[in-house]
Motif scaffolding. Structure first.
Motif, PDB file in Angstrom:
ATOM      1  N   LYS A  51       0.827  -1.212   0.000  1.00 30.04           N
ATOM      2  CA  LYS A  51       0.000   0.000   0.000  1.00 30.04           C
ATOM      3  C   LYS A  51       0.856   1.255   0.000  1.00 30.04           C
ATOM      4  O   LYS A  51       0.612   2.201  -0.760  1.00 30.04           O
ATOM      5  N   LEU A  52       1.856   1.278   0.862  1.00 32.99           N
ATOM      6  CA  LEU A  52       2.709   2.454   0.978  1.00 32.99           C
ATOM      7  C   LEU A  52       3.524   2.692  -0.284  1.00 32.99           C
ATOM      8  O   LEU A  52       3.611   3.825  -0.783  1.00 32.99           O
ATOM      9  N   LEU A  53       4.139   1.645  -0.802  1.00 27.81           N
ATOM     10  CA  LEU A  53       4.982   1.796  -1.980  1.00 27.81           C
ATOM     11  C   LEU A  53       4.155   2.252  -3.175  1.00 27.81           C
ATOM     12  O   LEU A  53       4.609   3.080  -3.975  1.00 27.81           O
ATOM     13  N   THR A  54       2.943   1.736  -3.302  1.00 23.88           N
ATOM     14  CA  THR A  54       2.048   2.182  -4.376  1.00 23.88           C
ATOM     15  C   THR A  54       1.671   3.638  -4.185  1.00 23.88           C
ATOM     16  O   THR A  54       1.782   4.456  -5.111  1.00 23.88           O
ATOM     17  N   PHE A  55       1.230   3.976  -2.989  1.00 21.18           N
ATOM     18  CA  PHE A  55       0.757   5.333  -2.694  1.00 21.18           C
ATOM     19  C   PHE A  55       1.859   6.365  -2.892  1.00 21.18           C
ATOM     20  O   PHE A  55       1.625   7.462  -3.410  1.00 21.18           O
ATOM     21  N   LEU A  56       3.084   6.026  -2.511  1.00 19.15           N
ATOM     22  CA  LEU A  56       4.200   6.967  -2.585  1.00 19.15           C
ATOM     23  C   LEU A  56       4.880   6.967  -3.950  1.00 19.15           C
ATOM     24  O   LEU A  56       5.837   7.721  -4.164  1.00 19.15           O
ATOM     25  N   GLY A  57       4.399   6.144  -4.859  1.00 20.67           N
ATOM     26  CA  GLY A  57       4.946   6.129  -6.212  1.00 20.67           C
ATOM     27  C   GLY A  57       6.323   5.499  -6.305  1.00 20.67           C
ATOM     28  O   GLY A  57       7.083   5.788  -7.231  1.00 20.67           O
ATOM     29  N   SER A  58       6.639   4.612  -5.384  1.00 20.90           N
ATOM     30  CA  SER A  58       7.957   3.977  -5.376  1.00 20.90           C
ATOM     31  C   SER A  58       7.994   2.785  -6.330  1.00 20.90           C
ATOM     32  O   SER A  58       6.978   2.147  -6.592  1.00 20.90           O
ATOM     33  N   GLU A  87      -4.328   1.245  10.166  1.00 19.22           N
ATOM     34  CA  GLU A  87      -5.714   1.675  10.073  1.00 19.22           C
ATOM     35  C   GLU A  87      -5.802   3.184   9.829  1.00 19.22           C
ATOM     36  O   GLU A  87      -4.895   3.934  10.173  1.00 19.22           O
ATOM     37  N   GLY A  88      -6.922   3.596   9.214  1.00 18.97           N
ATOM     38  CA  GLY A  88      -7.232   5.019   9.211  1.00 18.97           C
ATOM     39  C   GLY A  88      -7.176   5.720   7.871  1.00 18.97           C
ATOM     40  O   GLY A  88      -7.534   6.903   7.779  1.00 18.97           O
ATOM     41  N   TYR A  89      -6.732   5.036   6.796  1.00 18.94           N
ATOM     42  CA  TYR A  89      -6.629   5.702   5.503  1.00 18.94           C
ATOM     43  C   TYR A  89      -6.962   4.702   4.406  1.00 18.94           C
ATOM     44  O   TYR A  89      -6.573   3.540   4.464  1.00 18.94           O
ATOM     45  N   ASP A  90      -7.697   5.180   3.377  1.00 16.75           N
ATOM     46  CA  ASP A  90      -8.059   4.319   2.254  1.00 16.75           C
ATOM     47  C   ASP A  90      -6.976   4.415   1.178  1.00 16.75           C
ATOM     48  O   ASP A  90      -6.908   5.393   0.428  1.00 16.75           O
ATOM     49  N   PHE A  91      -6.141   3.397   1.126  1.00 17.04           N
ATOM     50  CA  PHE A  91      -5.059   3.369   0.155  1.00 17.04           C
ATOM     51  C   PHE A  91      -5.588   2.915  -1.205  1.00 17.04           C
ATOM     52  O   PHE A  91      -6.656   2.329  -1.300  1.00 17.04           O
ATOM     53  N   PRO A  92      -4.840   3.194  -2.281  1.00 17.83           N
ATOM     54  CA  PRO A  92      -5.312   2.837  -3.630  1.00 17.83           C
ATOM     55  C   PRO A  92      -5.613   1.353  -3.770  1.00 17.83           C
ATOM     56  O   PRO A  92      -4.873   0.504  -3.269  1.00 17.83           O
ATOM     57  N   ALA A  93      -6.680   1.055  -4.492  1.00 18.50           N
ATOM     58  CA  ALA A  93      -7.072  -0.336  -4.690  1.00 18.50           C
ATOM     59  C   ALA A  93      -5.998  -1.114  -5.444  1.00 18.50           C
ATOM     60  O   ALA A  93      -5.816  -2.315  -5.235  1.00 18.50           O
ATOM     61  N   GLU A  94      -5.251  -0.415  -6.316  1.00 15.52           N
ATOM     62  CA  GLU A  94      -4.241  -1.107  -7.110  1.00 15.52           C
ATOM     63  C   GLU A  94      -3.029  -1.545  -6.293  1.00 15.52           C
ATOM     64  O   GLU A  94      -2.112  -2.187  -6.827  1.00 15.52           O
ATOM     65  N   SER A  95      -3.028  -1.220  -4.985  1.00 16.36           N
ATOM     66  CA  SER A  95      -1.935  -1.664  -4.124  1.00 16.36           C
ATOM     67  C   SER A  95      -1.758  -3.176  -4.166  1.00 16.36           C
ATOM     68  O   SER A  95      -0.637  -3.687  -4.031  1.00 16.36           O
ATOM     69  N   GLU A  96      -2.864  -3.895  -4.332  1.00 13.32           N
ATOM     70  CA  GLU A  96      -2.800  -5.363  -4.371  1.00 13.32           C
ATOM     71  C   GLU A  96      -1.899  -5.854  -5.497  1.00 13.32           C
ATOM     72  O   GLU A  96      -1.352  -6.962  -5.432  1.00 13.32           O
ATOM     73  N   ASP A  97      -1.737  -5.028  -6.528  1.00 18.21           N
ATOM     74  CA  ASP A  97      -0.982  -5.442  -7.703  1.00 18.21           C
ATOM     75  C   ASP A  97       0.508  -5.138  -7.584  1.00 18.21           C
ATOM     76  O   ASP A  97       1.269  -5.478  -8.507  1.00 18.21           O
ATOM     77  N   TYR A  98       0.930  -4.516  -6.478  1.00 17.95           N
ATOM     78  CA  TYR A  98       2.357  -4.199  -6.353  1.00 17.95           C
ATOM     79  C   TYR A  98       3.148  -5.508  -6.343  1.00 17.95           C
ATOM     80  O   TYR A  98       2.843  -6.429  -5.582  1.00 17.95           O
ATOM     81  N   PRO A  99       4.173  -5.606  -7.178  1.00 18.26           N
ATOM     82  CA  PRO A  99       4.854  -6.908  -7.316  1.00 18.26           C
ATOM     83  C   PRO A  99       5.689  -7.277  -6.099  1.00 18.26           C
ATOM     84  O   PRO A  99       6.330  -6.423  -5.483  1.00 18.26           O
ATOM     85  N   LEU A 100       5.673  -8.543  -5.783  1.00 18.84           N
ATOM     86  CA  LEU A 100       6.516  -9.104  -4.731  1.00 18.84           C
ATOM     87  C   LEU A 100       7.654  -9.857  -5.428  1.00 18.84           C
ATOM     88  O   LEU A 100       7.426 -10.873  -6.084  1.00 18.84           O
ATOM     89  N   THR A 101       8.864  -9.340  -5.274  1.00 15.65           N
ATOM     90  CA  THR A 101      10.008  -9.932  -5.961  1.00 15.65           C
ATOM     91  C   THR A 101      10.357 -11.302  -5.408  1.00 15.65           C
ATOM     92  O   THR A 101      10.762 -12.204  -6.147  1.00 15.65           O
ATOM     93  N   SER A 102      10.200 -11.457  -4.091  1.00 12.41           N
ATOM     94  CA  SER A 102      10.605 -12.718  -3.452  1.00 12.41           C
ATOM     95  C   SER A 102       9.813 -12.924  -2.179  1.00 12.41           C
ATOM     96  O   SER A 102       9.353 -11.952  -1.552  1.00 12.41           O
ATOM     97  N   GLU A 103       9.664 -14.178  -1.793  1.00 17.09           N
ATOM     98  CA  GLU A 103       9.088 -14.518  -0.495  1.00 17.09           C
ATOM     99  C   GLU A 103      10.157 -15.020   0.459  1.00 17.09           C
ATOM    100  O   GLU A 103       9.844 -15.606   1.493  1.00 17.09           O
ATOM    101  N   ASN A 104      11.410 -14.758   0.133  1.00 19.16           N
ATOM    102  CA  ASN A 104      12.535 -15.123   0.998  1.00 19.16           C
ATOM    103  C   ASN A 104      13.417 -13.892   1.158  1.00 19.16           C
ATOM    104  O   ASN A 104      14.353 -13.665   0.391  1.00 19.16           O
TER     105      ASN A 104
END
Length: 311
Positions: A51-58, A87-104
């Motif tokens: 959510k944060l990385l999407t919202f901040l344009g990172s 809690e407390g802020y409605d972040f962009p819906a597209e946050s779900e699409d932010y890529p996860l490079t690794s799970e390790n």
């Protein structure tokens, strides 16, 4: 230009810390963000990072890490950060699409260190599980790390217990590994964050005037501050911002001392306590730079200016 990896568990003060870090691309190139179970469970902290990385344009690469501490089951802090941790802020819906490079996160950080021509700073604002595993699994990359800036521990009071700060309490075994690793550690503990690097409620309220990022920061801090006020706090510590700002602008921190620090790993009321050896002839088990004072007005201005810079 510093190269930086941030290991975090957002978490409201982690969110403010990451916001401050990403506001300074002229100082720090963020080559990775990693998550670890802490303030809330791993699934939530990873969602919050997205959510944060999407919202901040990172475009920073994101990896998720360890869900549990090295030894014991995880204990979280939802009563401070809310069920989802942010809690407390409605972040962009597209946050779900932010890529996860690794799970390790451990191998992710290792690969980033190996690939870097320069030494890398690590900012760690969560339980130190990922970082401890990195240092134990790949001891050969110690010399690729410049410093580890840690928010955790305390040379005075605790918060999760009378003796222990939350991050150190959740994974004290990991904290001891990091302190003993031989890598330079700069520690922002409760002795600094609660007693020196706090914000007033008026200062927190002023954040909402600093553009849309300010509205976001103010909205999530309202929840956080209300939880602190209910506990009797009148000055609101933004703990994790200390670790970030001590890396970006170390001149704001006006007093420090190097101590050999032990972490209590016993299963009693002292678990997670970080205690410095203050003896004249201290046993040099390790050497941790403990930040002890900060120019509070300059610290708050730096934090507010960082948020304002997005607008």
């Amino acid at each position: 230009m510093k190269k930086v990896i941030m290991d975090c568990d957002p978490g409201i003060d982690d969110a403010i810390a990451l916001t401050v870090l990403l506001a300074h691309p002229e100082i720090a190139e963020v080559i990775g963000v990693t998550t670890v179970g802490g303030n809330v469970t791993l699934n939530y902290v990873t969602q919050n990072a997205k959510k944060l990385l999407t919202f901040l344009g990172s475009k920073a690469e994101l990896a998720s890490g360890q869900a549990e501490p090295l030894v014991k089951e995880i204990e979280t802090a939802g009563e401070i950060h809310g069920k989802t941790g942010m809690e407390g802020y409605d972040f962009p819906a597209e946050s779900e699409d932010y890529p996860l490079t690794s799970e390790n996160a451990v191998t992710f950080i290792h690969d980033k260190l190996v690939a870097s021509d320069d030494k890398v700073d690590i900012v760690a604002t969560a339980p130190l599980t990922n970082i401890a595993l990195l240092l134990k699994t790949f001891p050969e990359i110690h010399d690729k790390i410049d410093k580890i800036y840690v928010m955790g521990g305390s040379t005075l009071q605790g918060n999760i217990t009378l003796a222990a700060e939350f991050n150190a309490y959740v994974d004290p075994e990991a904290a001891q590994i990091v302190f003993d690793s031989g890598v330079d550690v700069v520690l922002s503990g409760l002795n600094l964050t609660e007693n020196k690097a706090f914000m007033t409620m008026d200062e927190i309220k002023s954040i909402k005037e600093l553009g849309e990022v300010g509205v976001m920061a103010s909205s999530i801090l309202d929840f956080y501050a209300s939880a602190e006020l209910e506990k009797g706090m009148t000055k609101i510590p933004i703990h994790d911002a200390c670790a970030v700002i001590s890396m970006l602008n170390p001149g704001l921190f006006t007093k420090s001392h190097n101590y050999s620090i032990d972490v209590a790993t016993t299963n009693d009321q002292f678990r997670g306590m970080t205690y410095p050896d203050r003896r004249v002839y201290a046993e040099e088990k390790n050497s941790v730079k403990v930040l002890e004072d900060v120019d509070r007005d300059a610290f708050v201005k730096y934090l507010l200016d960082s948020i304002k810079s997005y607008s």
